[in-house]
Design a protein around this motif. Structure first.
Motif, PDB file in Angstrom:
ATOM      1  N   ILE A  44      36.160  32.778  41.250  1.00 10.15           N
ATOM      2  CA  ILE A  44      36.556  32.425  42.627  1.00 10.15           C
ATOM      3  C   ILE A  44      37.748  33.290  43.037  1.00 10.15           C
ATOM      4  O   ILE A  44      37.823  33.793  44.163  1.00 10.15           O
ATOM      5  CB  ILE A  44      36.923  30.931  42.719  1.00 10.15           C
ATOM      6  CG1 ILE A  44      35.675  30.069  42.521  1.00 10.15           C
ATOM      7  CG2 ILE A  44      37.594  30.609  44.049  1.00 10.15           C
ATOM      8  CD1 ILE A  44      34.685  30.113  43.650  1.00 10.15           C
TER       9      ILE A  44
ATOM     10  N   SER B 113      36.632  36.668  44.042  1.00  2.00           N
ATOM     11  CA  SER B 113      36.112  36.700  45.416  1.00  2.00           C
ATOM     12  C   SER B 113      37.241  36.659  46.438  1.00  2.00           C
ATOM     13  O   SER B 113      37.183  37.326  47.467  1.00  2.00           O
ATOM     14  CB  SER B 113      35.156  35.528  45.651  1.00  2.00           C
ATOM     15  OG  SER B 113      33.941  35.766  44.990  1.00  2.00           O
ATOM     16  N   ARG B 114      38.265  35.855  46.151  1.00  2.16           N
ATOM     17  CA  ARG B 114      39.411  35.789  47.081  1.00  2.16           C
ATOM     18  C   ARG B 114      40.094  37.148  47.173  1.00  2.16           C
ATOM     19  O   ARG B 114      40.393  37.645  48.264  1.00  2.16           O
ATOM     20  CB  ARG B 114      40.426  34.753  46.595  1.00  2.16           C
ATOM     21  CG  ARG B 114      39.971  33.331  46.779  1.00  2.16           C
ATOM     22  CD  ARG B 114      41.176  32.385  46.694  1.00  2.16           C
ATOM     23  NE  ARG B 114      40.702  31.000  46.722  1.00  2.16           N
ATOM     24  CZ  ARG B 114      40.633  30.220  45.651  1.00  2.16           C
ATOM     25  NH1 ARG B 114      41.024  30.666  44.476  1.00  2.16           N
ATOM     26  NH2 ARG B 114      40.182  28.989  45.749  1.00  2.16           N
TER      27      ARG B 114
ATOM     28  N   ALA C  10      38.808  39.986  46.475  1.00  2.00           N
ATOM     29  CA  ALA C  10      37.882  40.941  47.088  1.00  2.00           C
ATOM     30  C   ALA C  10      37.949  40.858  48.610  1.00  2.00           C
ATOM     31  O   ALA C  10      37.906  41.887  49.300  1.00  2.00           O
ATOM     32  CB  ALA C  10      36.461  40.677  46.600  1.00  2.00           C
ATOM     33  N   GLY C  11      38.055  39.642  49.130  1.00  2.00           N
ATOM     34  CA  GLY C  11      38.174  39.491  50.575  1.00  2.00           C
ATOM     35  C   GLY C  11      39.445  40.124  51.100  1.00  2.00           C
ATOM     36  O   GLY C  11      39.445  40.778  52.152  1.00  2.00           O
ATOM     37  N   HIS C  12      40.503  39.931  50.367  1.00  5.79           N
ATOM     38  CA  HIS C  12      41.800  40.510  50.756  1.00  5.79           C
ATOM     39  C   HIS C  12      41.732  42.036  50.759  1.00  5.79           C
ATOM     40  O   HIS C  12      42.160  42.692  51.716  1.00  5.79           O
ATOM     41  CB  HIS C  12      42.864  40.030  49.761  1.00  5.79           C
ATOM     42  CG  HIS C  12      44.256  40.361  50.147  1.00  5.79           C
ATOM     43  ND1 HIS C  12      44.983  39.632  51.057  1.00  5.79           N
ATOM     44  CD2 HIS C  12      45.073  41.371  49.753  1.00  5.79           C
ATOM     45  CE1 HIS C  12      46.176  40.160  51.206  1.00  5.79           C
ATOM     46  NE2 HIS C  12      46.252  41.224  50.426  1.00  5.79           N
TER      47      HIS C  12
ATOM     48  N   ARG D 214      38.977  43.900  50.881  1.00  7.14           N
ATOM     49  CA  ARG D 214      38.013  44.361  51.887  1.00  7.14           C
ATOM     50  C   ARG D 214      38.646  44.392  53.280  1.00  7.14           C
ATOM     51  O   ARG D 214      38.471  45.358  54.027  1.00  7.14           O
ATOM     52  CB  ARG D 214      36.796  43.434  51.849  1.00  7.14           C
ATOM     53  CG  ARG D 214      35.802  43.630  52.967  1.00  7.14           C
ATOM     54  CD  ARG D 214      34.832  44.764  52.739  1.00  7.14           C
ATOM     55  NE  ARG D 214      33.973  44.910  53.890  1.00  7.14           N
ATOM     56  CZ  ARG D 214      32.824  44.250  54.064  1.00  7.14           C
ATOM     57  NH1 ARG D 214      32.387  43.435  53.123  1.00  7.14           N
ATOM     58  NH2 ARG D 214      32.103  44.429  55.146  1.00  7.14           N
ATOM     59  N   GLN D 215      39.398  43.328  53.598  1.00  5.94           N
ATOM     60  CA  GLN D 215      40.061  43.293  54.908  1.00  5.94           C
ATOM     61  C   GLN D 215      41.008  44.475  55.063  1.00  5.94           C
ATOM     62  O   GLN D 215      41.048  45.137  56.099  1.00  5.94           O
ATOM     63  CB  GLN D 215      40.831  41.982  55.068  1.00  5.94           C
ATOM     64  CG  GLN D 215      41.529  41.836  56.416  1.00  5.94           C
ATOM     65  CD  GLN D 215      40.559  41.488  57.524  1.00  5.94           C
ATOM     66  OE1 GLN D 215      40.067  40.382  57.590  1.00  5.94           O
ATOM     67  NE2 GLN D 215      40.267  42.445  58.383  1.00  5.94           N
TER      68      GLN D 215
ATOM     69  N   GLU E 265      39.055  47.693  55.525  1.00  6.84           N
ATOM     70  CA  GLU E 265      38.523  47.784  56.888  1.00  6.84           C
ATOM     71  C   GLU E 265      39.635  48.238  57.845  1.00  6.84           C
ATOM     72  O   GLU E 265      39.390  49.002  58.778  1.00  6.84           O
ATOM     73  CB  GLU E 265      37.952  46.434  57.340  1.00  6.84           C
ATOM     74  CG  GLU E 265      36.747  45.954  56.544  1.00  6.84           C
ATOM     75  CD  GLU E 265      35.451  46.664  56.895  1.00  6.84           C
ATOM     76  OE1 GLU E 265      35.472  47.596  57.711  1.00  6.84           O
ATOM     77  OE2 GLU E 265      34.405  46.287  56.321  1.00  6.84           O
ATOM     78  N   GLY E 266      40.833  47.757  57.574  1.00  2.00           N
ATOM     79  CA  GLY E 266      41.969  48.184  58.389  1.00  2.00           C
ATOM     80  C   GLY E 266      42.252  49.669  58.235  1.00  2.00           C
ATOM     81  O   GLY E 266      42.576  50.350  59.217  1.00  2.00           O
TER      82      GLY E 266
ATOM     83  N   GLU F 232      30.440  45.430  47.066  1.00  2.00           N
ATOM     84  CA  GLU F 232      30.489  43.985  46.889  1.00  2.00           C
ATOM     85  C   GLU F 232      31.638  43.618  45.964  1.00  2.00           C
ATOM     86  O   GLU F 232      31.922  44.329  44.995  1.00  2.00           O
ATOM     87  CB  GLU F 232      29.170  43.478  46.313  1.00  2.00           C
ATOM     88  CG  GLU F 232      27.995  43.746  47.236  1.00  2.00           C
ATOM     89  CD  GLU F 232      26.713  43.100  46.772  1.00  2.00           C
ATOM     90  OE1 GLU F 232      26.770  42.226  45.894  1.00  2.00           O
ATOM     91  OE2 GLU F 232      25.663  43.477  47.291  1.00  2.00           O
TER      92      GLU F 232
END
Lengths: 396, 166
Positions: free
Chosen positions: A297, A300-301, A303-305, A307-308, A311-312, A327
């Protein structure tokens, strides 16, 4: 004059003397943030205290006995892998290449054992990287990997990436298996996607083929599941594991169902070092960490950070980057400039990234990085991109 | 504010970590539920063909939208809308995109796209207490003032795009 080390690598002029977590220190004391983790190998970062302790403790007691004798650590590692995967049985290797070698042999042996020795061909996909053994390069087919090495090992057929219809069309009475990386690493962080994995599983079931997954790079928690195929809700018949399972200690495994392994009887395959007490002690410790409660988990957390943030970067540097893909913590930044320039600029900001095909830089950081270290890496990549922009402007 | 073209990409499983990251952001707390629970609900609906899930991007991904038949699940507050009405849920996940009018503009774009596909009405049901969301949806062109109990009894403000009043 040839160097004492066979010159098969193009190395950056960097040399590290120690590491801690995601940080590496050069022999001149500079700190580099390692977002490549030894090409996705140091899943738990450098010098993880639990792994160091296990390795040191085992090193004091016993390194190697050979597979002539029972090896309790090997049995323990196999039992853990069986517990946490689809597999019923495990062959422990020293590397991913050897895991692939075992997988290829197992698939061929399966059909030979069934009285169908003519079924030995394996279908693979363009962009694949299955190692550099004779079977590995025949399966992968990258030009640099195969040029000059004579006739390739027969029995491999390659179809375009993610082209399920082409895979279906390539099936002949000689076909034994389909082999793929659910997310291609060297190929540029290209994911097959759940629908394709399901379709390939169904195709194998329909025709009676074995499905071999190479999770050497995308497995061991990198996508937020222990293995990437779990997201698609399918299981393979055979799977190759390596990289993260040893966290840098040479270790791999070929895991399989009992049915797929039916032909692998005593004497059919072996290894001198594979599964030795030292390697397997490390492997058990790594698996214990990655399967501990909440670990995936947190992947995944994180990874989201990341990825964001990536993207920036794409939004802030549209002349340098074109996309983010991948992924979990297996991500790629598509580059508009030559990827080598971005890698070089990253070195200039003391952050390590890994180039891959399709002009992308790979980010395969340790799975247990802090968000603060991820932010630091993003800041360094931002500066690297800004430096490239300045170079571009100066050249205009 | 000039109209902006937002990109609506179908949600991919690879977007789940980003979505989880957004759901856990401080500005989301109190408006959507526990991040893990919400993430599990979204993941559980991922293969459900009834619901369309989108990642909204401008120069970068920043928001999530899902739309679905308003009458597919028991949602009594939508009962009086015509058959085929499409319901929307959404949130802005990336804090940098908050309070800049993006929600109103991408919701207008999406509602227009849904109407263009032939859906007779497009509805949304914010909490009456979520003043930022209500303001954004009204700026987008959603109207309505009925507060009705939703399926779990909590009051929701029922809004319909371009005044499809009930």
């Amino acid at each position: 004059m040839i160097s004492p080390v066979l010159p098969t690598y193009t190395r950056a002029p960097l040399s590290f003397k120690k590491g801690q977590g995601p940080w590496l220190e050069t022999d001149t004391g500079e700190q580099y943030l390692d977002m490549g983790a030894g090409i996705g190998t140091c899943a738990l970062g450098h010098a993880h205290p639990k792994l160091v302790a296990v390795l040191a403790e085992q090193a004091q007691r016993l390194w190697h006995t050979s597979n002539l004798y029972e090896i309790p650590n090997q049995a323990a590692l196999a039992e853990k892998l069986v517990e946490h995967t689809f597999a019923d049985t495990v062959f422990v290797t020293n590397s991913g290449t050897e895991a692939i070698e075992a997988a290829v042999k197992m698939a061929r042996k399966y059909f030979s054992h069934k009285g169908q020795p003519e079924r030995f061909e394996i279908i693979t996909f363009e962009g694949a990287f299955h190692g550099r053994s004779s079977a590995g390069i025949a399966a992968s087919r990258g030009a640099k990997m195969v040029d000059g090495f004579g006739p390739l090992l027969p029995g491999f057929v390659q179809v375009p990436f993610n082209d399920i219809d082409a895979a279906k069309a390539a099936i002949t009475p000689q076909t034994a298996a389909i082999m793929l990386e659910p997310i291609q690493g060297e190929g540029g962080i290209r994911a097959f996607g759940d629908a394709s994995l399901k379709a390939l599983r169904a195709l194998c079931d329909e025709i009676g083929l074995l499905l071999i997954l190479d999770e050497i790079q995308c497995g061991m928690g990198r996508t937020g599941k222990l293995f990437a195929h779990e997201w698609a809700g399918i299981t393979p018949d055979i799977m190759a594991i390596a990289k993260g399972i040893g966290n840098g200690f040479p270790l791999g495994a070929c895991v399989a169902t009992e049915a797929a392994a039916a032909g692998m009887v005593a004497g059919s395959h072996g290894s001198t070092y594979g599964g030795n007490p030292l390697a397997c002690a490390v492997g058990c410790a790594v698996l214990n960490e990655i399967t501990s409660e909440g670990f995936l988990i947190d992947v995944s957390r994180l990874a989201g950070h990341l990825r964001q943030g990536l993207e920036g970067l794409v939004a802030d540097h549209p002349d340098v980057f074109s996309f983010v893909r991948g992924e979990g913590l297996m991500l790629a930044l598509g580059c508009k400039l030559p990827v080598a320039d971005m890698v070089q600029a990253s070195y200039g900001e003391q952050v390590l990234v890994v180039p891959a095909s399709d002009n992308v830089v790979r980010l395969l950081p340790p799975l247990n990085m802090s968000t603060e270290d991820v932010d630091e890496a993003l800041w360094r990549l931002d500066r690297a991109a800004a430096a490239l922009e300045r170079q571009q402007d100066a050249g205009d | 504010m000039p109209e902006t073209d937002y990109r609506f990409d179908p949600l991919q499983r690879a977007d789940f970590p980003l979505l989880r990251h957004w759901l856990a952001a401080p500005h989301m707390q109190g408006h959507w539920g526990d991040p893990e629970t919400e993430m599990n609900l979204i993941a559980g609906d991922f293969d459900n063909e009834v619901i369309d899930m989108w990642i909204v991007s401008l120069d970068a991904p920043f928001a999530y939208v899902q739309d679905y038949p308003a009458h597919h699940w028991p949602m009594p507050h939508y009962a009086d809308f015509p058959k085929g009405t499409r319901a929307i849920d959404t949130f802005v996940g990336a804090p940098a995109y908050l309070n800049k009018g993006h929600a109103a503009r991408y919701m207008r774009q999406h509602a227009e796209a849904l109407l263009a596909k032939g859906f007779p009405a497009v509805v949304i049901d914010p909490s009456p207490d979520n003043s930022y969301a209500v303001k954004a949806y009204k700026n987008a062109g959603f109207t309505g003032n009925k507060v009705l109990p939703c399926e779990d009894g909590d009051p929701v403000l029922v809004l319909a795009y371009k005044g499809t009043e009930i």
